[in-house]
Structure formats: structure tokens, C-alpha cells
Design an enzyme around this catalytic site. Structure first.
Site, PDB file in Angstrom:
ATOM      1  N   LYS A 236      -0.428 -10.098  -3.557  1.00 32.96           N
ATOM      2  CA  LYS A 236       0.111  -9.001  -2.750  1.00 32.96           C
ATOM      3  C   LYS A 236       1.363  -9.417  -1.970  1.00 32.96           C
ATOM      4  O   LYS A 236       1.556 -10.581  -1.658  1.00 32.96           O
ATOM      5  CB  LYS A 236      -0.976  -8.536  -1.776  1.00 32.96           C
ATOM      6  CG  LYS A 236      -0.585  -7.347  -0.904  1.00 32.96           C
ATOM      7  CD  LYS A 236      -1.721  -6.967   0.036  1.00 32.96           C
ATOM      8  CE  LYS A 236      -1.295  -5.795   0.939  1.00 32.96           C
ATOM      9  NZ  LYS A 236      -2.384  -5.369   1.828  1.00 32.96           N
TER      10      LYS A 236
ATOM     11  N   CYS B  57       0.786  -1.233   0.000  1.00 33.25           N
ATOM     12  CA  CYS B  57       0.000   0.000   0.000  1.00 33.25           C
ATOM     13  C   CYS B  57       0.823   1.291   0.000  1.00 33.25           C
ATOM     14  O   CYS B  57       0.688   2.121  -0.900  1.00 33.25           O
ATOM     15  CB  CYS B  57      -0.934   0.013   1.204  1.00 33.25           C
ATOM     16  SG  CYS B  57      -2.121  -1.337   1.246  1.00 33.25           S
TER      17      CYS B  57
ATOM     18  N   HIS C  44      -2.437   6.591   4.424  1.00 29.00           N
ATOM     19  CA  HIS C  44      -1.328   5.644   4.567  1.00 29.00           C
ATOM     20  C   HIS C  44       0.023   6.176   4.077  1.00 29.00           C
ATOM     21  O   HIS C  44       0.877   5.414   3.618  1.00 29.00           O
ATOM     22  CB  HIS C  44      -1.646   4.313   3.873  1.00 29.00           C
ATOM     23  CG  HIS C  44      -0.962   3.143   4.545  1.00 29.00           C
ATOM     24  ND1 HIS C  44      -1.040   1.859   4.056  1.00 29.00           N
ATOM     25  CD2 HIS C  44      -0.189   3.090   5.672  1.00 29.00           C
ATOM     26  CE1 HIS C  44      -0.338   1.059   4.844  1.00 29.00           C
ATOM     27  NE2 HIS C  44       0.178   1.777   5.832  1.00 29.00           N
TER      28      HIS C  44
ATOM     29  N   LYS D  36      -8.750   6.057   2.770  1.00 29.51           N
ATOM     30  CA  LYS D  36      -7.469   5.727   3.385  1.00 29.51           C
ATOM     31  C   LYS D  36      -6.338   6.580   2.840  1.00 29.51           C
ATOM     32  O   LYS D  36      -6.259   6.825   1.637  1.00 29.51           O
ATOM     33  CB  LYS D  36      -7.156   4.244   3.148  1.00 29.51           C
ATOM     34  CG  LYS D  36      -5.865   3.777   3.793  1.00 29.51           C
ATOM     35  CD  LYS D  36      -5.723   2.270   3.668  1.00 29.51           C
ATOM     36  CE  LYS D  36      -4.585   1.911   2.762  1.00 29.51           C
ATOM     37  NZ  LYS D  36      -4.357   0.461   2.685  1.00 29.51           N
TER      38      LYS D  36
ATOM     39  N   ASN E  55      -2.563  -2.419  -5.447  1.00 31.57           N
ATOM     40  CA  ASN E  55      -1.727  -3.615  -5.584  1.00 31.57           C
ATOM     41  C   ASN E  55      -2.652  -4.811  -5.758  1.00 31.57           C
ATOM     42  O   ASN E  55      -3.873  -4.681  -5.741  1.00 31.57           O
ATOM     43  CB  ASN E  55      -0.784  -3.817  -4.385  1.00 31.57           C
ATOM     44  CG  ASN E  55      -1.452  -3.691  -3.030  1.00 31.57           C
ATOM     45  OD1 ASN E  55      -1.204  -2.726  -2.299  1.00 31.57           O
ATOM     46  ND2 ASN E  55      -2.317  -4.623  -2.689  1.00 31.57           N
TER      47      ASN E  55
ATOM     48  N   HIS F  17      -9.806  -4.199   1.840  1.00 42.33           N
ATOM     49  CA  HIS F  17      -8.626  -4.511   2.647  1.00 42.33           C
ATOM     50  C   HIS F  17      -9.104  -5.179   3.931  1.00 42.33           C
ATOM     51  O   HIS F  17     -10.120  -4.780   4.495  1.00 42.33           O
ATOM     52  CB  HIS F  17      -7.869  -3.208   2.961  1.00 42.33           C
ATOM     53  CG  HIS F  17      -6.558  -3.382   3.647  1.00 42.33           C
ATOM     54  ND1 HIS F  17      -6.446  -3.792   4.956  1.00 42.33           N
ATOM     55  CD2 HIS F  17      -5.288  -3.191   3.208  1.00 42.33           C
ATOM     56  CE1 HIS F  17      -5.170  -3.841   5.301  1.00 42.33           C
ATOM     57  NE2 HIS F  17      -4.445  -3.483   4.252  1.00 42.33           N
TER      58      HIS F  17
END
Length: 464
Positions: free
Chosen positions: A303, A70, A125, A123, A271, A218
Site C-alpha cells: 500500500k 483508499c 471515504h 466505509k 488496494n 484497515h
């Protein structure tokens, strides 16, 4: 004389208005596989709204997330650079003291300089301390969580005795203020869409940039009740259905505000998907984090690794009625950081001239002028700071994990699932791709070879 003057004034037409730059809506999906949308051949998911974006616009078959995790992927998308270039090569945690550097110029900052209203919903991050938040990087509005939805106090250390990692309850932020802690995760998809629709409605009269970064795909896959147990792919499939609903809600709001023809909509993923089971996550979140390893994908692996296609090759579709011809398919080699350059070009923004920008301008492809497109022929794949693979044209070289092992070579046009290693039959291609790897090492470094790289910039560090 009066008749002459009336004729003169009637003949003077107002100057035509300058064309309005497009609104840009980027839906950045979290951990969604290349083939998890039905327009990409999903075996068990139906995604009518993402499919609509594809059928009314352009679908990329060879689009790559900049990383298999991520934080690096999002850093690259927002800066137009390989994550290794901007210093964010690993997933950040609530204990991390680094983030996106103040000196980086994000796409939000470029567009804001062109008069765009900017928002990030969902999100982030890229650093959770105030100095790293979206509001410090060009976004007028931030409503979301600063890191993933599985970074709460329930997470455990990897060594015995397994105890809490000490993460705080996940906060929901508006701007830089906590408005809820712990965030009520299952309610957030609907609340994020309400916020996104409100932003569109309030800024319909001037250009805007909206990144909707969903969280429900997620782990833990928590969705509102109306999406539960509705898909044919378990709890994760319910989350993809929720994501697809969100895309439909955005399209509905754009139509309601009369903005269809003024808005570029892009849907992509950060991803690839989880394809292996993770006992810690299962033990904490139960079925909301239980990966089905028997669920098949077209691409190899997923991933957390970037050697094989499943970690980084993802879906990307783009729609802009009246500008992007419907039903198009492109097999050009493109990557997530190309969106930076493309969005800037369409908005009339100048790229930063004092640094390397890796993103390629895709606007000619989008607007049906392939003769004006300058294609990329090479893309490098990293895990953290280790160079692990390179694609050149249709050929992909996977570098060995251990010294003494042979690299693997795949023809992605004939073998996108990477089932047949052709390194022994095409040693000349192997040699050529290894030469390209040396160029990447000189530029971006390679931890396995002890090479720093000449053109890397530092991540931001917490000022205490």
C-alpha cells in the site's frame, strides 16, 4: 361454440416475464493483499468463503485496484474512471473540504435509474460533509463511517511537538444522521453484516445493489471477540478471517432468500496491504496496528505506492450461479473501474454519454463468451497526480523516482514479483511504453512533468 372458445382461451399462454436483471453484491475489502486469500495461494490464511466464491465462479489473476490508497480507488470504482479524471487523487481526512463532485454519475445512480434499491454499508471515504455522503450519490441506504477507522482524535501531527490533529471522534452514520460517536469499532463488523442481511431480505422481490465496504482489515484491526487470536497471521489475520466470515454471511442470506441464481457477488480489494511498520499507529493502537514486516507476499511492496505490483494488484472473484461457470480463471488485464461498466451493462443501464468513462465491460468474460470480450492492453498507475508506471500486455515499465535514473522493465508473466529488471535487454519495449506514457500525460496529466492533462474533472468542493 363453447368448446371452441374454451380451446381458444386455453391456447393463449401468458407472455413470458422479462428476465430480471441481477442483484449485485460487491464486497470491497480494505487493504487486503492479492495473496491474503487461500484461493490466491496465501501461506498462512484460510478463507473458505472467499474460496467458495472463486470455486463457484471466476477468479481474476491480473485484477488491479485503481489506486494504491483508499479514496482514489473508491472514487474510480464508483465512477468508472481513473481517479485523476474525477479529481480525487489523495486520501481524504476529517479536515478535508473536498469530496466526490455532484456532477459525477456513480454506479448507484445508474442502477437506481433502472429500478434498483441501493445500499452502502461500511466505509465511504469520498467526503464526510453531508453534500458528499452516499445518500447524495445514489444510495438509498447508508449505514457506516464516513472515513477510515484510524482517523479519530488520537492521531498525531507529524512534527514536534506531536499533538492531536484535531479530528473528531469517528461517527457512525445512518443516512446523514450521526447515531453513535465515537463509533464502537470492534462491534461494527457484526452490525454491518446484520444491516446488509436485513437489506437483502427486505429487497428480495426487486433488483438491488449492495456495496459492503468492510473496515476491520484497515488499521486498527479491531474485530469481535470470537475472531480474536484465531488465525495464523496475527491480529491482521484475525481481521481477514472476520472478512471471510462476512462473505459467508452474505452467501447464506442470499441462499435463504432464494436469490443465489439472481445475484452476482464480487469480492475485491481497494488496494494492497501494509507491509512496513508505522510507529505512530503502533504507538496509538498497539498490536492492532503493528505490521509484521517479515510476513512474506508474492508481490513486491504494498500500500501507498503504485510503482510495484503489491500496491495495486489485488484479488477479485465473481460468482453468479447459472450464469458464471464454476472454477474459471482469467488472466485478462482488468481494473476496479471496469466493475462500473460491467454492472451497468448487466443491469441494462446506459453509460453517461457526455464524459469519458474508462471502465471496460467484463460481462462477456463473466458469462463465458470470451470471443465477445474487447480486452484492454494498457493500464496506467499513478501516485496522486504523478504517473509512476504503465503496464502494456505482460510488460510493466516502472518510471524512475529521480531525474537521471533509468526506468525499470519487468515481464509480469515470467516475473510477477518484479525481481529482474530487463530494461537494458529490451530497449525497444522501453521506448514503446514511454510513448504510451506521453498519451497518459496528455489525457490525465503528470505532476512530475508539469502536465495538467486535457480530460480531468474537478472534485467537489464544500459549499459553505
Amino acid at each position: 361454440m363453447l368448446a371452441f372458445l374454451l380451446t381458444l382461451f386455453q391456447s393463449v399462454e401468458p407472455a413470458p416475464k422479462a428476465p430480471r436483471p441481477p442483484n449485485i453484491v460487491h464486497v470491497l475489502a480494505d487493504d487486503v493483499a492479492w495473496d491474503d486469500f487461500s484461493c490466491y495461494g496465501s501461506r498462512d490464511l484460510v478463507t473458505p468463503n472467499v474460496d467458495r466464491v472463486a470455486s463457484e465462479g471466476l477468479r481474476f489473476t491480473d485484477f488491479y485496484a485503481p489506486s494504491a490508497t483508499c479514496t482514489p480507488s473508491r472514487a474510480a470504482i464508483l465512477t468508472g474512471c481513473y481517479a485523476q479524471r474525477v479529481g480525487l487523487t489523495q486520501v481524504l481526512f476529517p479536515t478535508s473540504e473536498v469530496g466526490l463532485a455532484d456532477s459525477e454519475v456513480t454506479i448507484a445512480e445508474l442502477l437506481k435509474g433502472r429500478g434498483y434499491a441501493t445500499a452502502l454499508v461500511g466505509k465511504w471515504h469520498l467526503g464526510h460533509q453531508p453534500q458528499f455522503l452516499p445518500t447524495r450519490h445514489g444510495f438509498d441506504l447508508f449505514f457506516g463511517i464516513p472515513y477510515p477507522n484510524d482517523h479519530g482524535p488520537e492521531r498525531l501531527t507529524s512534527k514536534e511537538p506531536r499533538v492531536s490533529r484535531g479530528f473528531p471522534p469517528i461517527p457512525l452514520l445512518r443516512g446523514e444522521s450521526v447515531v453513535e460517536q465515537p463509533a464502537q469499532l470492534a462491534s461494527l463488523p457484526e452490525r454491518f453484516i446484520a444491516e446488509a442481511r436485513k437489506f437483502i431480505a427486505e429487497h428480495k422481490d426487486a433488483p438491488f445493489y449492495l456495496q459492503l465496504s468492510n473496515i476491520e482489515t484497515h488499521t486498527p484491526w479491531l474485530v469481535p471477540q470470537r475472531f480474536q487470536y484465531k488465525s495464523q497471521a496475527g491480529v491482521y489475520g484475525d481481521a481477514v478471517a472476520c472478512l471471510d466470515w462476512a462473505v459467508g454471511e452474505l452467501l447464506d442470506e442470499l441462499a435463504k432468500q432464494g436469490l443465489d441464481g439472481d445475484t452476482l457477488v464480487v469480492v475485491s480489494s481497494d488496494n494492497g496491504p501494509l507491509v512496513h511498520r508505522y510507529p505512530e499507529l503502533e504507538g496509538i493502537y498497539g498490536h492492532a496496528a503493528t505490521v509484521d514486516p517479515e510476513r512474506r507476499h508474492w508481490l513486491r511492496d504494498g500500500k501507498y505506492q503504485a510503482r510495484y505490483e503489491g500496491g495495486t494488484r489485488v484479488a477479485c472473484v465473481a460468482r453468479w450461479p447459472g450464469h458464471i461457470a464454476p472454477g474459471g480463471v482469467s488472466g485478462e488485464l482488468v481494473a476496479g473501474f471496469d466493475l462500473y461498466t460491467t454492472f451497468a451493462r448487466l443491469a441494462g443501464a446506459e453509460l453517461p454519454a457526455d464524459r469519458i468513462v474508462d471502465g471496460n465491460d467484463l460481462s462477456a468474460l463473466l458469462l463465458g463468451r470470451p470471443e465477445d470480450f474487447n480486452p484492454r492492453d494498457t493500464l496506467f498507475h499513478y501516485e496522486n497526480l504523478e504517473l509512476v508506471a504503465v503496464r502494456n500486455g505482460n510488460w510493466k515499465l516502472v518510471l524512475p523516482r529521480k531525474t537521471g535514473e533509468r526506468p525499470e522493465l519487468y515481464d509480469l508473466e515470467e516475473d510477477p514479483s518484479e525481481t529482474t529488471d530487463q530494461s537494458e535487454e529490451h530497449e525497444d519495449f522501453v521506448a514503446r511504453l514511454l510513448e504510451l506514457c506521453e498519451l497518459a500525460r496528455e489525457d490525465l496529466g503528470d505532476s512530475k512533468h508539469g502536465v495538467e492533462g486535457r480530460n480531468r474533472r474537478a472534485a467537489g468542493r464544500l459549499v459553505k
